[in-house]
Write a protein that holds these residues in place. Sequence first.
Motif, PDB file in Angstrom:
ATOM      1  N   THR A  29      -3.379  -2.568   2.207  1.00 32.36           N
ATOM      2  CA  THR A  29      -1.937  -2.454   2.480  1.00 32.36           C
ATOM      3  C   THR A  29      -1.167  -2.541   1.168  1.00 32.36           C
ATOM      4  N   ALA A  30      -1.595  -3.465   0.297  1.00 33.10           N
ATOM      5  CA  ALA A  30      -0.957  -3.577  -1.025  1.00 33.10           C
ATOM      6  C   ALA A  30      -1.091  -2.257  -1.773  1.00 33.10           C
ATOM      7  N   GLY A  31      -2.264  -1.628  -1.671  1.00 29.75           N
ATOM      8  CA  GLY A  31      -2.484  -0.343  -2.351  1.00 29.75           C
ATOM      9  C   GLY A  31      -1.536   0.731  -1.832  1.00 29.75           C
ATOM     10  N   TYR A  32      -1.405   0.831  -0.517  1.00 26.19           N
ATOM     11  CA  TYR A  32      -0.482   1.838   0.037  1.00 26.19           C
ATOM     12  C   TYR A  32       0.966   1.538  -0.372  1.00 26.19           C
ATOM     13  N   GLN A  33       1.308   0.273  -0.455  1.00 25.24           N
ATOM     14  CA  GLN A  33       2.671  -0.076  -0.896  1.00 25.24           C
ATOM     15  C   GLN A  33       2.890   0.388  -2.337  1.00 25.24           C
ATOM     16  N   ASP A  34       1.876   0.182  -3.186  1.00 29.14           N
ATOM     17  CA  ASP A  34       1.988   0.644  -4.580  1.00 29.14           C
ATOM     18  C   ASP A  34       2.162   2.159  -4.623  1.00 29.14           C
ATOM     19  N   VAL A  35       1.389   2.854  -3.787  1.00 32.30           N
ATOM     20  CA  VAL A  35       1.478   4.324  -3.796  1.00 32.30           C
ATOM     21  C   VAL A  35       2.859   4.768  -3.310  1.00 32.30           C
ATOM     22  N   LEU A  36       3.394   4.072  -2.318  1.00 27.24           N
ATOM     23  CA  LEU A  36       4.749   4.426  -1.859  1.00 27.24           C
ATOM     24  C   LEU A  36       5.748   4.254  -3.006  1.00 27.24           C
ATOM     25  N   ILE A  37       5.661   3.151  -3.733  1.00 27.60           N
ATOM     26  CA  ILE A  37       6.577   2.950  -4.872  1.00 27.60           C
ATOM     27  C   ILE A  37       6.383   4.070  -5.905  1.00 27.60           C
ATOM     28  N   TYR A  38       5.132   4.468  -6.103  1.00 25.10           N
ATOM     29  CA  TYR A  38       4.823   5.560  -7.046  1.00 25.10           C
ATOM     30  C   TYR A  38       5.513   6.855  -6.596  1.00 25.10           C
ATOM     31  N   VAL A  39       5.462   7.129  -5.302  1.00 27.80           N
ATOM     32  CA  VAL A  39       6.126   8.331  -4.763  1.00 27.80           C
ATOM     33  C   VAL A  39       7.643   8.213  -4.958  1.00 27.80           C
ATOM     34  N   VAL A 111       4.757  14.574 -10.584  1.00 26.63           N
ATOM     35  CA  VAL A 111       3.927  15.758 -10.307  1.00 26.63           C
ATOM     36  C   VAL A 111       2.712  15.441  -9.429  1.00 26.63           C
ATOM     37  N   TRP A 112       2.532  14.199  -9.041  1.00 26.04           N
ATOM     38  CA  TRP A 112       1.381  13.826  -8.212  1.00 26.04           C
ATOM     39  C   TRP A 112       1.443  14.590  -6.887  1.00 26.04           C
ATOM     40  N   ASN A 113       0.331  15.238  -6.579  1.00 29.61           N
ATOM     41  CA  ASN A 113       0.352  16.125  -5.414  1.00 29.61           C
ATOM     42  C   ASN A 113      -0.962  15.995  -4.640  1.00 29.61           C
ATOM     43  N   PRO A 114      -1.101  14.982  -3.817  1.00 31.69           N
ATOM     44  CA  PRO A 114      -2.362  14.750  -3.110  1.00 31.69           C
ATOM     45  C   PRO A 114      -2.616  15.828  -2.072  1.00 31.69           C
ATOM     46  N   SER A 115      -3.897  16.133  -1.851  1.00 31.61           N
ATOM     47  CA  SER A 115      -4.149  17.163  -0.834  1.00 31.61           C
ATOM     48  C   SER A 115      -4.419  16.566   0.535  1.00 31.61           C
ATOM     49  N   ASN A 116      -4.764  15.292   0.594  1.00 33.27           N
ATOM     50  CA  ASN A 116      -4.963  14.671   1.912  1.00 33.27           C
ATOM     51  C   ASN A 116      -4.804  13.150   1.783  1.00 33.27           C
ATOM     52  N   GLU A 117      -4.922  12.465   2.929  1.00 29.85           N
ATOM     53  CA  GLU A 117      -4.689  11.021   2.919  1.00 29.85           C
ATOM     54  C   GLU A 117      -5.714  10.269   2.078  1.00 29.85           C
ATOM     55  N   ALA A 118      -6.921  10.829   1.955  1.00 30.87           N
ATOM     56  CA  ALA A 118      -7.927  10.147   1.138  1.00 30.87           C
ATOM     57  C   ALA A 118      -7.446  10.046  -0.306  1.00 30.87           C
ATOM     58  N   ASP A 119      -6.655  11.022  -0.710  1.00 32.33           N
ATOM     59  CA  ASP A 119      -6.136  10.985  -2.083  1.00 32.33           C
ATOM     60  C   ASP A 119      -5.158   9.826  -2.297  1.00 32.33           C
ATOM     61  N   GLU A 125      -5.136   3.111  -8.122  1.00 34.09           N
ATOM     62  CA  GLU A 125      -5.224   2.617  -9.491  1.00 34.09           C
ATOM     63  C   GLU A 125      -4.053   3.091 -10.367  1.00 34.09           C
ATOM     64  N   ILE A 126      -3.729   4.388 -10.273  1.00 42.15           N
ATOM     65  CA  ILE A 126      -2.616   4.864 -11.126  1.00 42.15           C
ATOM     66  C   ILE A 126      -1.276   4.306 -10.658  1.00 42.15           C
ATOM     67  N   ALA A 127      -1.211   3.929  -9.365  1.00 44.81           N
ATOM     68  CA  ALA A 127       0.055   3.408  -8.846  1.00 44.81           C
ATOM     69  C   ALA A 127       0.163   1.894  -9.023  1.00 44.81           C
ATOM     70  N   SER A 128      -0.918   1.264  -9.457  1.00 46.88           N
ATOM     71  CA  SER A 128      -0.913  -0.207  -9.553  1.00 46.88           C
ATOM     72  C   SER A 128       0.082  -0.705 -10.594  1.00 46.88           C
ATOM     73  N   VAL A 129       0.600  -1.883 -10.324  1.00 46.79           N
ATOM     74  CA  VAL A 129       1.449  -2.572 -11.307  1.00 46.79           C
ATOM     75  C   VAL A 129       0.720  -2.675 -12.645  1.00 46.79           C
ATOM     76  N   LEU A 130      -0.605  -2.858 -12.581  1.00 41.60           N
ATOM     77  CA  LEU A 130      -1.392  -3.059 -13.805  1.00 41.60           C
ATOM     78  C   LEU A 130      -1.604  -1.766 -14.592  1.00 41.60           C
ATOM     79  N   ALA A 131      -1.183  -0.619 -14.025  1.00 43.50           N
ATOM     80  CA  ALA A 131      -1.304   0.635 -14.776  1.00 43.50           C
ATOM     81  C   ALA A 131      -0.409   0.610 -16.015  1.00 43.50           C
ATOM     82  N   THR A 132       0.630  -0.213 -15.981  1.00 48.31           N
ATOM     83  CA  THR A 132       1.420  -0.431 -17.204  1.00 48.31           C
ATOM     84  C   THR A 132       0.719  -1.532 -17.990  1.00 48.31           C
TER      85      THR A 132
END
Length: 543
Positions: A29-39, A111-119, A125-132
């Motif tokens: 869930t934390a991961g999906y939240q990070d991805v939402l912030i990334y979007v 420019v992130w453009n996932p092709s499906n939910e698995a993406d 990882e790229i959306a993580s707070v720790l990516a900075t």
Amino acid sequence: MSMFCYQCQEAAGNSGCKIKGVCGKPDTTAGYQDVLIYVLKGIAVYGEELQKKGKLGNREGRFVAEGLFATITNANFDEERFKELISEGLKIKTELAEKAGLSGDLPGAAVWNPSNEADYINAFEIASVLATENEDVRSLRELLIYGLKGVAAYADHAAVLGSENIDLYGFFMEALASTTKDLSVDEMVAMVLKAGEFSVAGMALLDGANTSTYGNPEITSVNIGVQGNPGILISGHDLKDMEQLLSQTEGTGVDVYTHSEMLPANYYPAFKKYDHFVGNYGNAWWKQDKEFASFNGPILMTTNCIVPVKDAYKDRIFTTGMAGYPGAKHIEAGTDGNKDFSELIELAKTCASPTEIETGEIVGGFAHNQVLALADKVVDAVKSGAIKRFVVMAGCDGRQKGRSYFTEVAEELPKDTIIMTAGCAKYRYNKLNLGDIGGIPRVLDAGQCNDSYSLVVIALKLQEVFGLDSLNDLPLSFDIAWYEQKAVAVLLALLHLGVKGIRLGPTLPAFLSPAVAKVLVDNFNIKAVGDVKEDIAAMMAGN
Ligand code: SF4
Ligand code: SF3
């Protein structure tokens, strides 16, 4: 896969949650939240450009506000909802990209453009707070984002009542987009303080929406006992939900009680006309596991803070708005914005009435209009020396043991001090019967955390009446309790107003790196709460 989240005061080891949230948030869930912030950051890259061109729309602004809000601590634990928000966000991003017409080298989030939910999972990882990687840049970016999350919650509540501000939405875009750029420390600090400016604007927007719709809060004694009918318990911050629940339950034989941050609904004139609006049941959010069980009837969570649901009440807890929990029934608004609470009402009729856990009354309703109506009395009491100092103890409550500090401060402050409060922090001392000063209660509760705005309006009025150059010249101290990101928004608002010497507890945020904490200490003299007696002595001496 591991998660990393350090956005709230209960971050594991005051460092960060890495396996599972202390709040109960699972790693995925934390991961999906990070991805939402990334979007949302990607949307913001285009949104910022559109705002510059005067082409930003409320729809995308509102979406960003809702997305930020959904990721606040204890708002939403429902992964499916986050997947939906991510895919909706991706569609909005594509639309805005076309309209904005930006070219050249764009940030990865844009420019992130996932092709499906698995993406989505591949992007954890790229959306993580720790990516900075640089901890100071990360700290300033996250301080900004957490402040934005708080303001976004307020913006969404205002939008529910039809009040929107495109400049506020434009700032969400500018600020989120800034986290994709290489800025200097000074530029990042400036952006954080600008978030404080927009935090004041967001709270003012919500204050206007609430008071123009439901009237100005007024002094009110709130019953904390129970009556014999079955009841529905409503928690969170959304007053429109409150209104609809009250009107739909009228004449059904079902009573309505508030919990936690909904307590201030009792202070609004528009809700007082309902005889079946009985009072408040229980305390701050973190005691819900026991209090929801003993309430016996349906519970409606209108925002945060929902905690992992216990079996004792899992079949009678409902969420609405941006709140969510897997397995809990979610009530959506219809296309006209109205919600149908009949399922809760029918369920309530089959439930036992609430088990009484306490009796008595608490007094509140000291938002700006009410306090300003008493201004002469307050000013006289200050002039005569009957009131020596005001201590703002607003903010959030939480589970941590160290929070007994706030109860002890309230108990031990000299009797010629007034505590001004807002938010659920008040449950640490609002049942202590601390008395009054010439009829002015020693605990003045302005309302929800967003009603910290009222405390600011009151302080600015006192500054004006006493002809002072700065808020810092008033006999006023700040001893703030924080837990989640709305308290960060309130803190940034105070910093923007130039308030110095704020005490913050029970711990300083984990997301402040040593260097960023030093910036706040050097410029604003922020300090962690310490020993109760020493802190009181320092505050009474104006430090
Ligand atoms: Fe940990 Fe707080 Fe994040 Fe929950 S919201 S995972 S408790 S830091
Ligand atoms: Fe409380 Fe969650 Fe922050 Fe609105 S309800 S103040 S903690």
